[in-house]
Scaffold this motif. Sequence first.
Motif, PDB file in Angstrom:
ATOM      1  N   ALA A 178      27.068 -44.539   6.859  1.00 57.89           N
ATOM      2  CA  ALA A 178      27.624 -43.919   5.652  1.00 57.89           C
ATOM      3  C   ALA A 178      28.760 -42.956   5.981  1.00 57.89           C
ATOM      4  O   ALA A 178      29.688 -42.781   5.184  1.00 57.89           O
ATOM      5  N   PHE A 179      28.715 -42.337   7.150  1.00 57.62           N
ATOM      6  CA  PHE A 179      29.752 -41.373   7.516  1.00 57.62           C
ATOM      7  C   PHE A 179      31.122 -42.040   7.669  1.00 57.62           C
ATOM      8  O   PHE A 179      32.146 -41.381   7.562  1.00 57.62           O
ATOM      9  N   GLU A 180      31.129 -43.320   7.927  1.00 58.46           N
ATOM     10  CA  GLU A 180      32.385 -44.039   8.097  1.00 58.46           C
ATOM     11  C   GLU A 180      32.789 -44.783   6.825  1.00 58.46           C
ATOM     12  O   GLU A 180      33.776 -45.518   6.835  1.00 58.46           O
ATOM     13  N   ARG A 181      32.030 -44.585   5.742  1.00 62.53           N
ATOM     14  CA  ARG A 181      32.270 -45.358   4.523  1.00 62.53           C
ATOM     15  C   ARG A 181      32.896 -44.457   3.460  1.00 62.53           C
ATOM     16  O   ARG A 181      32.333 -43.441   3.066  1.00 62.53           O
ATOM     17  N   LEU A 182      34.082 -44.820   2.985  1.00 63.95           N
ATOM     18  CA  LEU A 182      34.813 -44.014   2.012  1.00 63.95           C
ATOM     19  C   LEU A 182      34.031 -43.818   0.724  1.00 63.95           C
ATOM     20  O   LEU A 182      34.054 -42.731   0.128  1.00 63.95           O
ATOM     21  N   THR A 183      33.317 -44.840   0.287  1.00 61.98           N
ATOM     22  CA  THR A 183      32.574 -44.742  -0.973  1.00 61.98           C
ATOM     23  C   THR A 183      31.442 -43.723  -0.901  1.00 61.98           C
ATOM     24  O   THR A 183      31.016 -43.201  -1.930  1.00 61.98           O
ATOM     25  N   ALA A 184      30.974 -43.413   0.316  1.00 61.77           N
ATOM     26  CA  ALA A 184      29.927 -42.397   0.453  1.00 61.77           C
ATOM     27  C   ALA A 184      30.455 -41.020   0.052  1.00 61.77           C
ATOM     28  O   ALA A 184      29.741 -40.221  -0.575  1.00 61.77           O
ATOM     29  N   TYR A 185      31.718 -40.726   0.390  1.00 63.25           N
ATOM     30  CA  TYR A 185      32.321 -39.444   0.033  1.00 63.25           C
ATOM     31  C   TYR A 185      32.755 -39.424  -1.427  1.00 63.25           C
ATOM     32  O   TYR A 185      32.629 -38.405  -2.109  1.00 63.25           O
ATOM     33  N   ALA A 186      33.256 -40.572  -1.909  1.00 58.03           N
ATOM     34  CA  ALA A 186      33.627 -40.652  -3.319  1.00 58.03           C
ATOM     35  C   ALA A 186      32.412 -40.428  -4.211  1.00 58.03           C
ATOM     36  O   ALA A 186      32.510 -39.805  -5.277  1.00 58.03           O
ATOM     37  N   GLY A 187      31.269 -40.881  -3.770  1.00 55.39           N
ATOM     38  CA  GLY A 187      30.049 -40.729  -4.557  1.00 55.39           C
ATOM     39  C   GLY A 187      29.547 -39.307  -4.662  1.00 55.39           C
ATOM     40  O   GLY A 187      28.747 -38.984  -5.542  1.00 55.39           O
ATOM     41  N   ILE A 188      30.016 -38.413  -3.785  1.00 53.85           N
ATOM     42  CA  ILE A 188      29.601 -37.004  -3.871  1.00 53.85           C
ATOM     43  C   ILE A 188      30.097 -36.379  -5.159  1.00 53.85           C
ATOM     44  O   ILE A 188      29.379 -35.630  -5.831  1.00 53.85           O
ATOM     45  N   THR A 189      31.328 -36.702  -5.531  1.00 50.62           N
ATOM     46  CA  THR A 189      31.919 -36.077  -6.720  1.00 50.62           C
ATOM     47  C   THR A 189      31.843 -36.949  -7.962  1.00 50.62           C
ATOM     48  O   THR A 189      31.754 -36.441  -9.072  1.00 50.62           O
ATOM     49  N   HIS A 190      31.850 -38.253  -7.787  1.00 51.54           N
ATOM     50  CA  HIS A 190      31.944 -39.128  -8.947  1.00 51.54           C
ATOM     51  C   HIS A 190      30.679 -39.907  -9.251  1.00 51.54           C
ATOM     52  O   HIS A 190      30.596 -40.572 -10.280  1.00 51.54           O
ATOM     53  N   GLY A 191      29.697 -39.839  -8.383  1.00 56.32           N
ATOM     54  CA  GLY A 191      28.459 -40.567  -8.631  1.00 56.32           C
ATOM     55  C   GLY A 191      28.677 -42.065  -8.644  1.00 56.32           C
ATOM     56  O   GLY A 191      28.019 -42.801  -9.384  1.00 56.32           O
ATOM     57  N   ALA A 192      29.626 -42.544  -7.838  1.00 56.19           N
ATOM     58  CA  ALA A 192      29.935 -43.975  -7.833  1.00 56.19           C
ATOM     59  C   ALA A 192      28.738 -44.781  -7.366  1.00 56.19           C
ATOM     60  O   ALA A 192      28.013 -44.384  -6.455  1.00 56.19           O
TER      61      ALA A 192
END
Length: 601
Positions: A572-586
């Motif tokens: 998950a640390f290398e996955r962009l969507t993991a960070y996007a999900g922190i703010t946007h709940g993607a």
Amino acid sequence: MEEKMFPSDDFDELWRFFEDVPRLRNALQNEAQQHLFNRLVSATHHQGWDWWTVKSAQYGPARVGRNNDLEKGTASVLANIDAQDGQLLIKLNKRVSEADEGWRLLDESLVARLESEEFAAAFRDEQQVGRSGRWPADYYRHKESPAMSDRHLPLNQILFGPPGTGKTHATVNAALEILDADYLEAHQDDRAALKLRFDALVERGQVSFVTFHQSFSYEDFVEGLRATSVDGQLQYEVEAGIFKRLCERASLGRAETDDPFDQALKRLQEHAAANDGQLQMQTIWDKPFTAFYSGGETLKVFPQSSQSNVNGYRANLELVRQYYQTGNKGGIYNASYVEGVLLYLQREFGLSPYQAPSADPAEREKFVLIIDEINRGNVSRIFGELISLIEDGKRAEANEALSVILPYSKERFSVPGNVYLIGTMNTADRSLAGLDIALRRRFMFHEMPSRPELLDQVVVEGINIGELLRTLNQRIEVLLDREHCLGHAYFMPLIKEPELARLALIFRNQILPLLQEYFFEDWQRIQWVLNDHRKRAADRFVYQPRHDVHGLFGEAVRLPAHHLPWRLNDEAFERLTAYAGITHGAGIAADQEPVDKAELT
């Protein structure tokens, strides 16, 4: 620059002030920024607000609000003004804002709010605005002398805040504000230049640095006994700690590089090193003796007229300094040899007669002691009786000056008025409420909050880092408190290196371990902070693998889900969507059940 909307001389002076501060001048090169600034100044001045300037690295160099300094009253700030990266910034008082917005860009919507009569109505009524707004020149004209500004520099201050908010970093500016304010003002935006000047002051001995810890003691800070071996015999000598040494230097009023005795002593040490530590001296009665010096505060003396004393005598260099300053040999052991060493310094190295420091503290050099992590040490034990002496009114030159007899040296000691203490305090270790009350009442406290707005222009593959940090801190405030927020300093490397790999290192090696410490490994709350409970399994930083609970414990055992083991999801640390999900709940997950390893890919 374009024509200003407000042609008064006072307004022009305010404009020139902005032009004289590099970061503000850079922002006002932009035509749109000029227009917003003109509207801001015009609106606030017509509503009766005052403009004044301050030398503050933390809250910005300009303020607007109600400043009753001319009436010997206090100031109440409506807004702080600053600039960064070519953009004007503003920080509103919480009482006139819908929420604690922190620093934000000065934009059209905010200026329009300030132009509205309703915006600051409650604040204006509270401050009883009934006169015309003032300009910085109004306050300058009524200053009694240039030294007035020094009164606003606290003798004792503590920079406090969560980890990573730049407290230790800010001590450089805080020290320069005391020791060389003009240089600080001229190089506000040049960190390299500020650090070079700070290092030069450290080299001069005007700045000392120490870190408190659990084992740090009064003997390290003030004075204590140190065991030394002399010819196989164990002896104990009183050794001054870092604070006492700084106070002794400050009482002389000059830095080590400007002190003729220290310069002569330095040449003696060099001369001894070039001659195998052996120096030929004589007493004032022309009786020769050989002095051996191998470092430290003592010379070993052997008179040539006596062969019976194989152990020799000792001449202490601090006693040489004492005799140099006072001319009094009372209480000095081996006085003839101490006098002989002083004679050697005068004849060989041209040591000039002693000049007493100025009686006016304002004419003496200032000295700064930076105490990092001040709340991690046992403050009562470290300061001891000196906790009373550091108060402004108890300093050596004050009307209510106090002094004490130190327990080891039996010397009378007081703290000079040209010694400044700057402490840093990590509120995640201990809050202000838990701090020693004797320390709290003797220091001024400056909060260093997390500043996500400094990262609002940093984007890593579409992820706004300022928004990311702001969201994490809002969740931490709700689940824990504001003293455990994440500092912006953790993410500052992304300004120069806005890459996913760098963000992954920050989260893996700094943010996750810090959250584990904050929440005592309550992984469910950590998951809430990271919004993992609303992400698809592959984007969760922490997860619960499936376990055959019934196979392990039998049908009768029922374990709550959050008691099951937790794991870090390295992918998950290398996955962009993991960070996007922190703010946007993607990719919002439908449940929080434990997952299989295969679901993480």
